[in-house]
Motif scaffolding. Structure first.
Motif, PDB file in Angstrom:
ATOM      1  N   MET A  76      47.837  24.492 -30.914  1.00 10.12           N
ATOM      2  CA  MET A  76      47.236  24.132 -29.633  1.00 10.12           C
ATOM      3  C   MET A  76      47.851  24.893 -28.458  1.00 10.12           C
ATOM      4  O   MET A  76      47.269  24.941 -27.380  1.00 10.12           O
ATOM      5  CB  MET A  76      47.318  22.623 -29.422  1.00 10.12           C
ATOM      6  CG  MET A  76      46.436  21.854 -30.399  1.00 10.12           C
ATOM      7  SD  MET A  76      46.659  20.074 -30.316  1.00 10.12           S
ATOM      8  CE  MET A  76      45.897  19.714 -28.744  1.00 10.12           C
ATOM      9  N   ASP A  80      48.600  28.140 -28.772  1.00  5.26           N
ATOM     10  CA  ASP A  80      48.317  29.544 -29.098  1.00  5.26           C
ATOM     11  C   ASP A  80      49.329  30.213 -30.035  1.00  5.26           C
ATOM     12  O   ASP A  80      49.510  31.431 -29.977  1.00  5.26           O
ATOM     13  CB  ASP A  80      48.174  30.395 -27.829  1.00  5.26           C
ATOM     14  CG  ASP A  80      47.063  29.902 -26.935  1.00  5.26           C
ATOM     15  OD1 ASP A  80      46.079  29.346 -27.454  1.00  5.26           O
ATOM     16  OD2 ASP A  80      47.176  30.080 -25.705  1.00  5.26           O
ATOM     17  N   GLN A 125      36.354  28.701 -36.174  1.00  5.32           N
ATOM     18  CA  GLN A 125      36.175  27.580 -35.250  1.00  5.32           C
ATOM     19  C   GLN A 125      37.505  26.892 -34.947  1.00  5.32           C
ATOM     20  O   GLN A 125      37.743  26.460 -33.809  1.00  5.32           O
ATOM     21  CB  GLN A 125      35.180  26.580 -35.815  1.00  5.32           C
ATOM     22  CG  GLN A 125      33.761  27.088 -35.772  1.00  5.32           C
ATOM     23  CD  GLN A 125      32.790  26.067 -36.296  1.00  5.32           C
ATOM     24  OE1 GLN A 125      32.928  24.871 -36.043  1.00  5.32           O
ATOM     25  NE2 GLN A 125      31.799  26.529 -37.034  1.00  5.32           N
ATOM     26  N   GLU A 155      39.125  29.096 -32.368  1.00  2.00           N
ATOM     27  CA  GLU A 155      38.406  29.107 -31.096  1.00  2.00           C
ATOM     28  C   GLU A 155      38.476  27.765 -30.361  1.00  2.00           C
ATOM     29  O   GLU A 155      38.460  27.738 -29.135  1.00  2.00           O
ATOM     30  CB  GLU A 155      36.944  29.496 -31.313  1.00  2.00           C
ATOM     31  CG  GLU A 155      36.771  30.958 -31.672  1.00  2.00           C
ATOM     32  CD  GLU A 155      35.341  31.337 -31.990  1.00  2.00           C
ATOM     33  OE1 GLU A 155      34.484  30.448 -32.182  1.00  2.00           O
ATOM     34  OE2 GLU A 155      35.081  32.562 -32.051  1.00  2.00           O
ATOM     35  N   LYS A 156      38.564  26.676 -31.094  1.00  2.00           N
ATOM     36  CA  LYS A 156      38.555  25.346 -30.474  1.00  2.00           C
ATOM     37  C   LYS A 156      39.931  24.696 -30.436  1.00  2.00           C
ATOM     38  O   LYS A 156      40.056  23.505 -30.156  1.00  2.00           O
ATOM     39  CB  LYS A 156      37.570  24.446 -31.220  1.00  2.00           C
ATOM     40  CG  LYS A 156      36.156  24.958 -31.107  1.00  2.00           C
ATOM     41  CD  LYS A 156      35.179  24.063 -31.817  1.00  2.00           C
ATOM     42  CE  LYS A 156      33.778  24.634 -31.633  1.00  2.00           C
ATOM     43  NZ  LYS A 156      32.765  23.719 -32.104  1.00  2.00           N
ATOM     44  N   ARG A 157      40.966  25.486 -30.667  1.00  2.00           N
ATOM     45  CA  ARG A 157      42.330  24.946 -30.738  1.00  2.00           C
ATOM     46  C   ARG A 157      42.762  24.215 -29.468  1.00  2.00           C
ATOM     47  O   ARG A 157      43.576  23.318 -29.517  1.00  2.00           O
ATOM     48  CB  ARG A 157      43.315  26.051 -31.080  1.00  2.00           C
ATOM     49  CG  ARG A 157      43.490  27.081 -29.986  1.00  2.00           C
ATOM     50  CD  ARG A 157      44.233  28.305 -30.479  1.00  2.00           C
ATOM     51  NE  ARG A 157      44.327  29.311 -29.443  1.00  2.00           N
ATOM     52  CZ  ARG A 157      43.365  30.162 -29.115  1.00  2.00           C
ATOM     53  NH1 ARG A 157      42.205  30.119 -29.740  1.00  2.00           N
ATOM     54  NH2 ARG A 157      43.556  31.052 -28.159  1.00  2.00           N
ATOM     55  N   LYS A 158      42.223  24.591 -28.328  1.00  2.00           N
ATOM     56  CA  LYS A 158      42.612  23.961 -27.054  1.00  2.00           C
ATOM     57  C   LYS A 158      41.916  22.616 -26.838  1.00  2.00           C
ATOM     58  O   LYS A 158      42.333  21.853 -25.981  1.00  2.00           O
ATOM     59  CB  LYS A 158      42.251  24.881 -25.885  1.00  2.00           C
ATOM     60  CG  LYS A 158      42.970  26.188 -25.883  1.00  2.00           C
ATOM     61  CD  LYS A 158      44.354  26.018 -25.364  1.00  2.00           C
ATOM     62  CE  LYS A 158      44.974  27.396 -25.147  1.00  2.00           C
ATOM     63  NZ  LYS A 158      46.296  27.314 -24.638  1.00  2.00           N
ATOM     64  N   SER A 159      40.870  22.347 -27.599  1.00  2.00           N
ATOM     65  CA  SER A 159      40.082  21.138 -27.337  1.00  2.00           C
ATOM     66  C   SER A 159      40.272  20.041 -28.380  1.00  2.00           C
ATOM     67  O   SER A 159      39.494  19.085 -28.412  1.00  2.00           O
ATOM     68  CB  SER A 159      38.598  21.510 -27.240  1.00  2.00           C
ATOM     69  OG  SER A 159      38.148  22.055 -28.459  1.00  2.00           O
ATOM     70  N   PHE A 160      41.301  20.158 -29.216  1.00  2.00           N
ATOM     71  CA  PHE A 160      41.553  19.101 -30.190  1.00  2.00           C
ATOM     72  C   PHE A 160      41.939  17.824 -29.471  1.00  2.00           C
ATOM     73  O   PHE A 160      42.624  17.854 -28.447  1.00  2.00           O
ATOM     74  CB  PHE A 160      42.689  19.469 -31.149  1.00  2.00           C
ATOM     75  CG  PHE A 160      42.399  20.645 -32.026  1.00  2.00           C
ATOM     76  CD1 PHE A 160      41.128  20.882 -32.513  1.00  2.00           C
ATOM     77  CD2 PHE A 160      43.398  21.522 -32.372  1.00  2.00           C
ATOM     78  CE1 PHE A 160      40.875  21.966 -33.328  1.00  2.00           C
ATOM     79  CE2 PHE A 160      43.155  22.605 -33.183  1.00  2.00           C
ATOM     80  CZ  PHE A 160      41.887  22.831 -33.663  1.00  2.00           C
ATOM     81  N   SER A 161      41.515  16.713 -30.030  1.00  2.00           N
ATOM     82  CA  SER A 161      41.902  15.428 -29.451  1.00  2.00           C
ATOM     83  C   SER A 161      43.299  15.047 -29.928  1.00  2.00           C
ATOM     84  O   SER A 161      43.771  15.554 -30.945  1.00  2.00           O
ATOM     85  CB  SER A 161      40.901  14.354 -29.845  1.00  2.00           C
ATOM     86  OG  SER A 161      40.903  14.171 -31.254  1.00  2.00           O
TER      87      SER A 161
END
Length: 74
Positions: free
Chosen positions: A16, A18, A58, A61-67
């Protein structure tokens, strides 16, 4: 040289922020099982590889938006 074991949750936390090496470790740990599951369902090596590649793209690319509380088993 022995490598120390890093729990999946720590790898997710590092992903998350990077950390590409965390992503690479997640890939090494989980690629085969995702491929085997996909191949079992699809009976196509090409399609199984395509799906697993898409999953990892995915994931990056979506690592910043994990809950909070995201797990790899999800």
């Amino acid at each position: 040289m022995s490598r120390s074991f890093i729990p999946d949750q720590e790898l997710i936390d590092r992903l998350m922020i990077d950390d590409a090496s965390a992503f690479e470790e997640i890939y090494r740990r989980h690629w085969h099982s995702l491929y085997a599951y996909s191949f079992q369902k699809l009976h196509s090596s090409i399609e199984a590889r395509r799906i697993v590649r898409s999953i990892f793209i995915q994931l990056w690319e979506k690592r910043k938006s994990f809950s909070i509380g995201f797990t790899l088993s999800e």
